[in-house]
Design an enzyme around this catalytic site. Structure first.
Site, mmCIF file in Angstrom:
data_model
loop_
_atom_site.group_PDB
_atom_site.id
_atom_site.type_symbol
_atom_site.label_atom_id
_atom_site.label_comp_id
_atom_site.label_asym_id
_atom_site.label_seq_id
_atom_site.Cartn_x
_atom_site.Cartn_y
_atom_site.Cartn_z
ATOM 1 N N LYS A 186 -104.840 -131.846 36.331
ATOM 2 C CA LYS A 186 -105.536 -133.108 36.594
ATOM 3 C C LYS A 186 -106.955 -133.104 36.006
ATOM 4 O O LYS A 186 -107.486 -132.050 35.673
ATOM 5 C CB LYS A 186 -105.591 -133.357 38.116
HETATM 6 C C1 LIG Z 1 -98.995 -140.232 40.352
HETATM 7 C C2 LIG Z 1 -99.050 -138.990 41.189
HETATM 8 N N1 LIG Z 1 -99.145 -139.107 42.520
HETATM 9 C C3 LIG Z 1 -99.229 -138.039 43.322
HETATM 10 C C4 LIG Z 1 -99.195 -136.759 42.831
HETATM 11 C C5 LIG Z 1 -99.216 -135.612 43.758
HETATM 12 O O1 LIG Z 1 -100.331 -134.786 43.646
HETATM 13 P P1 LIG Z 1 -100.247 -133.249 44.092
HETATM 14 O O2 LIG Z 1 -99.470 -132.529 43.057
HETATM 15 O O3 LIG Z 1 -101.677 -132.817 44.157
HETATM 16 O O4 LIG Z 1 -99.597 -133.224 45.423
HETATM 17 C C6 LIG Z 1 -99.105 -136.573 41.447
HETATM 18 C C7 LIG Z 1 -99.087 -135.197 40.927
HETATM 19 O O5 LIG Z 1 -98.894 -134.825 39.849
HETATM 20 C C8 LIG Z 1 -99.020 -137.702 40.594
HETATM 21 O O6 LIG Z 1 -98.888 -137.596 39.273
#
Ligand SMILES: Cc1ncc(COP(=O)(O)O)c(C=O)c1O
Length: 388
Positions: A186
Site C-alpha cells: 500500500k
Molecule cells: C480495496 C481494498 N479493501 C480492503 C483491503 C483490505 O486491507 P488489509 O489487507 O489491510 O486487510 C484491501 C487490501 O488489499 C483492498 O485492496
C-alpha cells in the site's frame, strides 16, 4: 559480458534507516504492544487527513469490520458494494451479519456507479461502501447527498487512497467512517495494518473498545500501573489493535508521505506520456487540479482481444512484474453461490476485467525501471499489433 536484463517486481516497499531505527527503539523500550507510539501516530494521521478521530488497527479489513459494527450495520441489513474491489470490502459486510449487494462501476474510473446504487436501494439498504479504486476517489459528494436523502451510512474503503483528493475532499472527509490499509504494497505500509477514521467521538470510543476485547480500559495504562488491573468487559470484542512496532514503521512512512506520493505521481505521469500512443491501449484517468489519485495502482485496459495472461507472462519473461486488479467479486464462486445480486449483469466490470493489467508503480522504482516497463509493454503490444 552480456548486460543483465532489468528486473522490476510488481511492488516493493520503500523503507530506509529511519524505519529500522524507529522499530529498534520500540523493541528496546520495554513495551512493544499498543501504546504511546500508536497513540501519537493516530494523532498525526488524524491531522494529516483532517478528521476528528483515528484508530490504528492491525488490518484494513479490521477497520472495515469495525466501521460496519459501530455504525450499527447487522442482521437483515444490506450494504451496497461495487463489484470491482478486493474481497475484504464485501467479506467485512458478511462478518457484520449483513448482506453485500454488488453493483457495477463507472466506465474508465471503475469506481462505484452512483446510478447503480440508486437502482439497488431497497427498504433494507443500510449503508453504501465507496471504494477508491487504485487511489482514484469515487464520487463521494454525490454519494453523500444520496445517503443523506435516504438515511444511509456512507463508508469509504480507502485502502488504496492515502492520499488522494477530489473536488477539495480527501478520503474520510464526507464518510460516516473510512478504512485505510497499510498492507505491504500500500502507499504507506506497516507490513500489516489499518486505520479507521470518523468524525464522531462515540463511534471512535466504541471502535476502540471493540478493537481490544471489549475491555473498558487499555492494556498500556494497566501495564504502566496508571490504572487498576481490574477491568470490565462491556462487549464481545475483537483483537484488532496495532502494536507500537508496526506504528513506529508507519510513523516514518507518514513523515515521508508527500515525497512518496510525488514519486508515484512522477512515475504515473511518465507512463501516461510515453504509453499514450499505443493503439487500443486505454490508460487510467489522469490527474486534474480537482481530481488527484494516490497512484497506488496504474491500471491499464489492454487493446480489446489481447490475451492478458499471455501478455503478462511475456512481460514476466522480460523481467517485468504485473498484477490484475480486480477479478470482480461476482465472478468468485462464494459470492456467486451466496449472493443473488452477484448473478445479475455487470456489463462495465465484465467488459473491463479481461483487459485489466496493473503495471508496477512504487516509489522505490528507479527511472531505469520505469523505462524498462515502458519498453517491454511497447514491444509486446507492437508485436501483437503487427500480427493483427
Ligand atoms: C480495496 C481494498 N479493501 C480492503 C483491503 C483490505 O486491507 P488489509 O489487507 O489491510 O486487510 C484491501 C487490501 O488489499 C483492498 O485492496
Amino acid at each position: 559480458m552480456s548486460e543483465q536484463p532489468v528486473q522490476v517486481p510488481f511492488a516493493a516497499p520503500f523503507l530506509n534507516g529511519e524505519e529500522i531505527a524507529a522499530v529498534t527503539e520500540v523493541l528496546r523500550s520495554g513495551w512493544i504492544g499498543t501504546g504511546a507510539v500508536a497513540r501519537e501516530t493516530e494523532s498525526r494521521l488524524a491531522r494529516y487527513l483532517g478528521v476528528e478521530h483515528a484508530l490504528l488497527l492491525n488490518s484494513g479489513t479490521a477497520a472495515l469490520h469495525l466501521a460496519l459494527l459501530v455504525l450499527g450495520v447487522g442482521h437483515g441489513d444490506e450494504v451496497i458494494v461495487p463489484t470491482n474491489t478486493f474481497t475484504a470490502s464485501a467479506a467485512a459486510v458478511v462478518h457484520a451479519h449483513a448482506t453485500p449487494v454488488l453493483v457495477d462501476v463507472e466506465p474508465h474510473r471503475l469506481t462505484i456507479d452512483v446510478e447503480q446504487v440508486r437502482r439497488h436501494l431497497t427498504p433494507r439498504t443500510r449503508a453504501v461502501m465507496a471504494v477508491h479504486f487504485a487511489g482514484r476517489m469515487a464520487d463521494v459528494g454525490t454519494l453523500r447527498r444520496l445517503c443523506d436523502e435516504h438515511g444511509l451510512a456512507l463508508i469509504e474503503d480507502s485502502a488504496h487512497a492515502l492520499p488522494a483528493r477530489r473536488d477539495g475532499v480527501t478520503p474520510g472527509g464526507l464518510a460516516d467512517a473510512a478504512a485505510f490499509s497499510f498492507f505491504v504494497t500500500k502507499p504507506l505500509t506497516s507490513a500489516e495494518g489499518g486505520l479507521l477514521v470518523c468524525h464522531r467521538a462515540d463511534l471512535a470510543d466504541r471502535a476502540r473498545i471493540l478493537s481490544a476485547h471489549g475491555i473498558d480500559r487499555d492494556a498500556f495504562a494497566r501495564h504502566r500501573g496508571e490504572r487498576s488491573p481490574h477491568y470490565d468487559v462491556v462487549a464481545p470484542g475483537l483483537k484488532y489493535n496495532m502494536p507500537d512496532i508496526a506504528a513506529a514503521m508507519l510513523r516514518c512512512q507518514l513523515e515521508r508521505s508527500d515525497a512518496l506520493w510525488e514519486r508515484r505521481r512522477t512515475i504515473a505521469a511518465r507512463y501516461v506520456a510515453e504509453l499514450a500512443g499505443l493503439p487500443g491501449l486505454v490508460l487510467p484517468p489522469v490527474d486534474t487540479p480537482q481530481d488527484s489519485s494516490s497512484w497506488y495502482l496504474f491500471v491499464v485496459q489492454l487493446p480489446e482481444g489481447t490475451d492478458r495472461d499471455a501478455l503478462a507472462a511475456r512481460l514476466r519473461a522480460r523481467g517485468i512484474g504485473t498484477s490484475v486488479h480486480f477479478r470482480p467479486l461476482h465472478r468468485f464462486s462464494y459470492y456467486r453461490d451466496e449472493l443473488p445480486s452477484a448473478r445479475a449483469a455487470f456489463p462495465v466490470a465484465d467488459a473491463a476485467y479481461p483487459r485489466l493489467l496493473s503495471l508496477p508503480v512504487f516509489p522505490a522504482m528507479s527511472d531505469e525501471d520505469v523505462k524498462a516497463v515502458i519498453a517491454a509493454l511497447t514491444a509486446e503490444l507492437s508485436r501483437l499489433e503487427v500480427r493483427r
